[in-house]
Write an enzyme that holds these catalytic residues in place. Structure first.
Site, PDB file in Angstrom:
ATOM      1  N   HIS A  89      -1.780   0.737  -9.490  1.00 42.58           N
ATOM      2  CA  HIS A  89      -2.440  -0.195  -8.557  1.00 42.58           C
ATOM      3  C   HIS A  89      -3.194  -1.298  -9.325  1.00 42.58           C
ATOM      4  CE1 HIS A  89      -4.210  -0.535  -4.252  1.00 42.58           C
ATOM      5  NE2 HIS A  89      -4.237  -1.702  -4.844  1.00 42.58           N
TER       6      HIS A  89
ATOM      7  N   ARG B 125       0.852  -1.186   0.000  1.00 43.79           N
ATOM      8  CA  ARG B 125       0.000   0.000   0.000  1.00 43.79           C
ATOM      9  C   ARG B 125       0.891   1.241   0.000  1.00 43.79           C
ATOM     10  NH1 ARG B 125      -3.646  -2.724  -1.498  1.00 43.79           N
ATOM     11  NH2 ARG B 125      -5.633  -3.110  -0.486  1.00 43.79           N
TER      12      ARG B 125
HETATM   13  P1  NDP Z   1      -2.190 -11.910   4.641  1.00 48.63           P
HETATM   14  O1  NDP Z   1      -3.121 -11.339   5.657  1.00 48.63           O
HETATM   15  O2  NDP Z   1      -2.417 -13.297   4.136  1.00 48.63           O
HETATM   16  O3  NDP Z   1      -0.693 -11.869   5.216  1.00 48.63           O
HETATM   17  C1  NDP Z   1      -0.177 -10.793   5.895  1.00 48.63           C
HETATM   18  C2  NDP Z   1       1.290 -11.089   6.202  1.00 48.63           C
HETATM   19  O4  NDP Z   1       1.931  -9.898   6.687  1.00 48.63           O
HETATM   20  C3  NDP Z   1       1.468 -12.164   7.266  1.00 48.63           C
HETATM   21  O5  NDP Z   1       2.548 -13.014   6.926  1.00 48.63           O
HETATM   22  C4  NDP Z   1       1.814 -11.344   8.514  1.00 48.63           C
HETATM   23  O6  NDP Z   1       2.621 -12.010   9.474  1.00 48.63           O
HETATM   24  C5  NDP Z   1       2.604 -10.209   7.900  1.00 48.63           C
HETATM   25  N1  NDP Z   1       2.597  -9.046   8.792  1.00 48.63           N
HETATM   26  C6  NDP Z   1       1.553  -8.295   9.197  1.00 48.63           C
HETATM   27  N2  NDP Z   1       1.949  -7.333  10.051  1.00 48.63           N
HETATM   28  C7  NDP Z   1       3.291  -7.493  10.202  1.00 48.63           C
HETATM   29  C8  NDP Z   1       4.276  -6.834  10.965  1.00 48.63           C
HETATM   30  N3  NDP Z   1       3.969  -5.799  11.766  1.00 48.63           N
HETATM   31  N4  NDP Z   1       5.551  -7.278  10.892  1.00 48.63           N
HETATM   32  C9  NDP Z   1       5.861  -8.328  10.108  1.00 48.63           C
HETATM   33  N5  NDP Z   1       4.975  -9.002   9.342  1.00 48.63           N
HETATM   34  C10 NDP Z   1       3.702  -8.592   9.397  1.00 48.63           C
HETATM   35  O7  NDP Z   1      -2.171 -10.888   3.419  1.00 48.63           O
HETATM   36  P2  NDP Z   1      -2.083 -11.158   1.852  1.00 48.63           P
HETATM   37  O8  NDP Z   1      -0.820 -11.876   1.565  1.00 48.63           O
HETATM   38  O9  NDP Z   1      -3.346 -11.747   1.358  1.00 48.63           O
HETATM   39  O10 NDP Z   1      -2.034  -9.653   1.298  1.00 48.63           O
HETATM   40  C11 NDP Z   1      -1.027  -8.767   1.677  1.00 48.63           C
HETATM   41  C12 NDP Z   1      -1.302  -7.359   1.175  1.00 48.63           C
HETATM   42  O11 NDP Z   1      -1.082  -7.264  -0.232  1.00 48.63           O
HETATM   43  C13 NDP Z   1      -2.724  -6.823   1.318  1.00 48.63           C
HETATM   44  O12 NDP Z   1      -3.002  -6.447   2.636  1.00 48.63           O
HETATM   45  C14 NDP Z   1      -2.682  -5.624   0.385  1.00 48.63           C
HETATM   46  O13 NDP Z   1      -2.177  -4.497   1.075  1.00 48.63           O
HETATM   47  C15 NDP Z   1      -1.670  -6.046  -0.686  1.00 48.63           C
HETATM   48  N6  NDP Z   1      -2.329  -6.269  -1.984  1.00 48.63           N
HETATM   49  C16 NDP Z   1      -2.000  -5.454  -3.038  1.00 48.63           C
HETATM   50  C17 NDP Z   1      -2.571  -5.626  -4.267  1.00 48.63           C
HETATM   51  C18 NDP Z   1      -2.170  -4.786  -5.424  1.00 48.63           C
HETATM   52  O14 NDP Z   1      -2.776  -4.912  -6.509  1.00 48.63           O
HETATM   53  N7  NDP Z   1      -1.168  -3.936  -5.301  1.00 48.63           N
HETATM   54  C19 NDP Z   1      -3.576  -6.679  -4.510  1.00 48.63           C
HETATM   55  C20 NDP Z   1      -3.834  -7.487  -3.350  1.00 48.63           C
HETATM   56  C21 NDP Z   1      -3.239  -7.273  -2.129  1.00 48.63           C
HETATM   57  P3  NDP Z   1       2.100 -13.348  10.224  1.00 48.63           P
HETATM   58  O15 NDP Z   1       2.198 -14.433   9.166  1.00 48.63           O
HETATM   59  O16 NDP Z   1       3.070 -13.538  11.299  1.00 48.63           O
HETATM   60  O17 NDP Z   1       0.697 -13.080  10.655  1.00 48.63           O
HETATM   61  C1  OXD Z   2      -6.519  -5.570  -2.927  1.00 50.59           C
HETATM   62  C2  OXD Z   2      -6.045  -4.622  -3.932  1.00 50.59           C
HETATM   63  O1  OXD Z   2      -6.260  -5.389  -1.732  1.00 50.59           O
HETATM   64  O2  OXD Z   2      -6.484  -4.696  -5.089  1.00 50.59           O
HETATM   65  O3  OXD Z   2      -7.176  -6.547  -3.312  1.00 50.59           O
HETATM   66  O4  OXD Z   2      -5.192  -3.795  -3.616  1.00 50.59           O
END
Ligand code: NDP
Ligand code: OXD
Length: 316
Positions: free
Chosen positions: A279, A231
């Protein structure tokens, strides 16, 4: 309580991109005709709505008195004000194969274009320069992903299969085949010091806002590259520009920024070592998303745990 395969009739409201909404409508008609599928603002009596899938909830959410689950149409949920949502209301992020596949494509494309010097060759072509740069094996380019959730795991599997040494950093410790797993703040410097290509795939939370900053860039190997698909709020844009201009970072591929769209004239539009996309790294795909949501409705109606349930106190 419904059995594992049957869904009870109910009202489901979709509130996001209306074009994709029409695709959702057709899929619901085909796969779950007993559900009264509506596209906001045509919601009927809001008190009768049992499920809502939205990018942002409606302003009159309090009128949806019978709402049982709020689904995010995206994988991220940072666009929701968690404090403003009723505490009892489960919030579910999008977990579906289409969004995973898109992210794997985008990050692989970015990592390969960095690895194979695509930006340098584009500049050389514009200058009519025919010059071969040394081709390095993937095994000499270390990739690290911030985050080890649903999306990073699929991305890492693909990058690992191409021969890149892979690592990831998360909040809690994990054990993933072929990935060096680092966890917690104390492990971050060690993780960063081995990332020639750093990919940010974290959720945006109070803990991760501004994480891509000067101090973090300083801990990467000289000349590392950044692929940012999390993000805009993760990145301190001025610190990135400084790191690029000082040569600390060789290049950046950015799919997100703050604000979106980036204002006209912003330095990131024209920086020669920045590739910027609007995005689009990945998008929720109606065909697979509707199937994933219906599977969650079945779980909900059968009293089973929902896939992608957000833990409010963690913020993701
Ligand atoms: P998940 O909820 O499956 O995974 C989140 C991960 O981040 C987990 O491994 C978690 O650790 C880790 N995490 C969270 N907070 C911290 C922290 N403070 N320190 C270290 N690690 C942390 O998310 P997704 O993989 O499904 O998606 C991730 C992000 O990708 C979304 O939130 C979104 O922002 C972005 N995204 C962007 C898109 C785009 O088109 N640009 C499209 C889709 C998503 P733990 O495993 O220990 O819980
Ligand atoms: C999502 C994105 O979070 O598109 O799915 O960024």
């Amino acid at each position: 309580m419904a059995g594992p395969d049957e869904l009870t009739p109910c009202t489901f409201v979709y509130k996001a991109d209306p074009v994709r909404g029409e695709e959702w409508r057709q899929l619901f008609a085909e796969l779950a005709p007993q559900i009264d599928f509506r596209i906001w603002p045509d919601v009927g009596d809001p008190a009768q709505v049992r499920y809502l899938a939205a990018w942002l909830p409606p302003d009159d959410l309090h009128a949806y008195a019978g709402l049982e689950v709020l689904f995010s149409v995206g994988a991220g949920i940072d666009q929701f004000d968690l404090e403003a949502l009723p505490a009892r209301l489960p919030l579910v992020r999008m977990v579906e194969p289409g969004i995973v596949g898109g992210m794997v494509e985008y990050v692989t494309l970015a990592a390969l274009s960095i690895h194979r010097e695509w930006q340098a060759y584009a500049a050389q072509q514009r200058a009519e320069v025919w010059r071969a740069l040394r081709v390095r094996p993937a095994s000499s380019r270390r990739v690290g992903v911030l985050g080890l959730g649903v999306l990073p795991r699929a991305v890492l599997a693909q990058l690992g299969s191409l021969g890149f040494p892979c690592a990831a950093w998360s909040r809690s410790q994990h054990d993933v085949d072929g990935v060096d797993c680092y966890a917690g703040a104390a492990a971050l410097p060690g993780f960063l010091s081995r990332c020639d290509i750093l990919v940010c795939l974290l959720p945006l939370t109070d803990d991760t806002r501004g994480i891509l900053n000067r101090e973090l860039f300083r801990q990467l190997p000289q000349g590392a590259a950044l692929v940012h698909v999390g993000r805009g709020g993760h990145l301190v844009q001025d610190d990135l520009l400084a790191a690029l201009d000082e040569g600390r970072l060789a290049q950046a591929v950015l799919d997100v920024c703050e604000p979106e769209p980036l204002p006209p004239g912003h330095a990131l539009w024209r920086h020669p070592r920045v590739m910027l996309t609007p995005h689009i790294a990945s998008m929720t795909q109606p065909a697979s998303a509707v199937r994933a949501v219906l599977a969650n409705l079945r779980r909900h109606q059968a009293g089973q745990p929902l896939e992608g349930l957000v833990e409010r106190q963690r913020g993701y």
